[in-house]
Design a protein around this motif. Structure first.
Motif, PDB file in Angstrom:
ATOM      1  N   UNK A  40      49.801  -6.342 -26.342  1.00 29.89           N
ATOM      2  CA  UNK A  40      49.124  -5.341 -25.526  1.00 29.89           C
ATOM      3  C   UNK A  40      47.883  -5.993 -24.942  1.00 29.89           C
ATOM      4  N   UNK A  41      47.393  -5.455 -23.836  1.00 29.30           N
ATOM      5  CA  UNK A  41      46.177  -5.970 -23.236  1.00 29.30           C
ATOM      6  C   UNK A  41      45.591  -4.977 -22.252  1.00 29.30           C
ATOM      7  N   UNK A  42      44.437  -5.331 -21.725  1.00 26.18           N
ATOM      8  CA  UNK A  42      43.746  -4.505 -20.740  1.00 26.18           C
ATOM      9  C   UNK A  42      43.259  -5.395 -19.609  1.00 26.18           C
ATOM     10  N   UNK A  50      43.669  -1.067 -16.025  1.00 32.52           N
ATOM     11  CA  UNK A  50      45.051  -0.859 -16.446  1.00 32.52           C
ATOM     12  C   UNK A  50      45.281  -1.399 -17.850  1.00 32.52           C
ATOM     13  N   UNK A  51      46.387  -0.991 -18.432  1.00 30.34           N
ATOM     14  CA  UNK A  51      46.845  -1.527 -19.708  1.00 30.34           C
ATOM     15  C   UNK A  51      48.183  -2.218 -19.476  1.00 30.34           C
ATOM     16  N   UNK A  52      48.504  -3.162 -20.348  1.00 31.91           N
ATOM     17  CA  UNK A  52      49.820  -3.792 -20.323  1.00 31.91           C
ATOM     18  C   UNK A  52      50.389  -3.772 -21.732  1.00 31.91           C
ATOM     19  N   UNK A  53      51.697  -3.697 -21.819  1.00 29.24           N
ATOM     20  CA  UNK A  53      52.394  -3.861 -23.094  1.00 29.24           C
ATOM     21  C   UNK A  53      53.688  -4.586 -22.794  1.00 29.24           C
ATOM     22  N   UNK A  54      54.015  -5.532 -23.664  1.00 28.48           N
ATOM     23  CA  UNK A  54      55.204  -6.313 -23.373  1.00 28.48           C
ATOM     24  C   UNK A  54      55.686  -7.130 -24.542  1.00 28.48           C
ATOM     25  N   UNK A  55      56.546  -8.081 -24.205  1.00 29.91           N
ATOM     26  CA  UNK A  55      57.160  -8.915 -25.219  1.00 29.91           C
ATOM     27  C   UNK A  55      57.393 -10.313 -24.645  1.00 29.91           C
ATOM     28  N   UNK A  62      58.008 -10.392 -20.517  1.00 26.03           N
ATOM     29  CA  UNK A  62      58.140  -9.147 -19.776  1.00 26.03           C
ATOM     30  C   UNK A  62      57.033  -8.215 -20.223  1.00 26.03           C
ATOM     31  N   UNK A  63      56.426  -7.509 -19.272  1.00 25.54           N
ATOM     32  CA  UNK A  63      55.439  -6.499 -19.637  1.00 25.54           C
ATOM     33  C   UNK A  63      55.406  -5.403 -18.588  1.00 25.54           C
ATOM     34  N   UNK A  64      54.873  -4.263 -18.990  1.00 24.59           N
ATOM     35  CA  UNK A  64      54.734  -3.110 -18.115  1.00 24.59           C
ATOM     36  C   UNK A  64      53.258  -2.821 -17.942  1.00 24.59           C
ATOM     37  N   UNK A  65      52.845  -2.627 -16.692  1.00 24.17           N
ATOM     38  CA  UNK A  65      51.450  -2.311 -16.375  1.00 24.17           C
ATOM     39  C   UNK A  65      51.350  -0.843 -15.987  1.00 24.17           C
ATOM     40  N   UNK A  66      50.361  -0.159 -16.575  1.00 25.10           N
ATOM     41  CA  UNK A  66      50.070   1.237 -16.249  1.00 25.10           C
ATOM     42  C   UNK A  66      48.580   1.369 -15.985  1.00 25.10           C
ATOM     43  N   UNK A  67      48.240   1.955 -14.843  1.00 17.01           N
ATOM     44  CA  UNK A  67      46.829   2.201 -14.557  1.00 17.01           C
ATOM     45  C   UNK A  67      46.316   3.338 -15.424  1.00 17.01           C
ATOM     46  N   UNK A  78      56.829  -6.342 -14.952  1.00 16.22           N
ATOM     47  CA  UNK A  78      56.616  -7.751 -14.655  1.00 16.22           C
ATOM     48  C   UNK A  78      57.586  -8.574 -15.506  1.00 16.22           C
ATOM     49  N   UNK A  79      58.250  -9.556 -14.882  1.00 13.23           N
ATOM     50  CA  UNK A  79      59.147 -10.460 -15.594  1.00 13.23           C
ATOM     51  C   UNK A  79      58.843 -11.866 -15.122  1.00 13.23           C
TER      52      UNK A  79
END
Length: 118
Positions: A40-42, A50-55, A62-67, A78-79
């Protein structure tokens, strides 16, 4: 290769929006990187925080960004590929995917991104 730390990068957007710079932090204080590769990150860019969570699995990430703003864009996927060189250090490059919605318009967006650990 450790993901923990500060990152800077860019993502391209369709015309007329162009290239947007962003920063991202993956750290023990703000988030975690687990043994199974999830993280996870910011971060922040001109659109907002935004925040990100991924693997990460080997060199694939791969991660997903959400504002954080509920009215901001959500579920931006994101890939990419994680790599390390002596000249560039640790970097990730790849593509992002997003369904842009405005009024009656829906547009699938797929553009490039790159980020480097600083």
């Amino acid at each position: 290769m450790s993901l923990k730390g500060k990152w800077e990068g860019f993502y391209d957007a369709p015309s007329p929006f162009g290239r947007t710079q962003f920063s991202l932090v993956i750290s023990e204080k703000l988030c975690k990187v687990s043994e199974n590769g999830t993280f996870n990150g910011e971060g922040e860019d001109k659109e907002g925080s935004f925040t990100v969570s991924g693997k990460v699995d080997g060199a694939q990430i791969e991660f997903v960004k959400n504002y954080k703003d509920p009215k901001g864009h959500q579920n931006i996927e994101y890939k990419g590929k994680l790599s390390q060189t002596d000249e560039e250090g640790i970097k990730i490059d790849g593509k992002y995917f997003y369904l842009y919605k405005a009024f009656f318009l829906k547009l699938n967006v797929s553009e490039i991104f790159e980020m480097k650990k600083i």
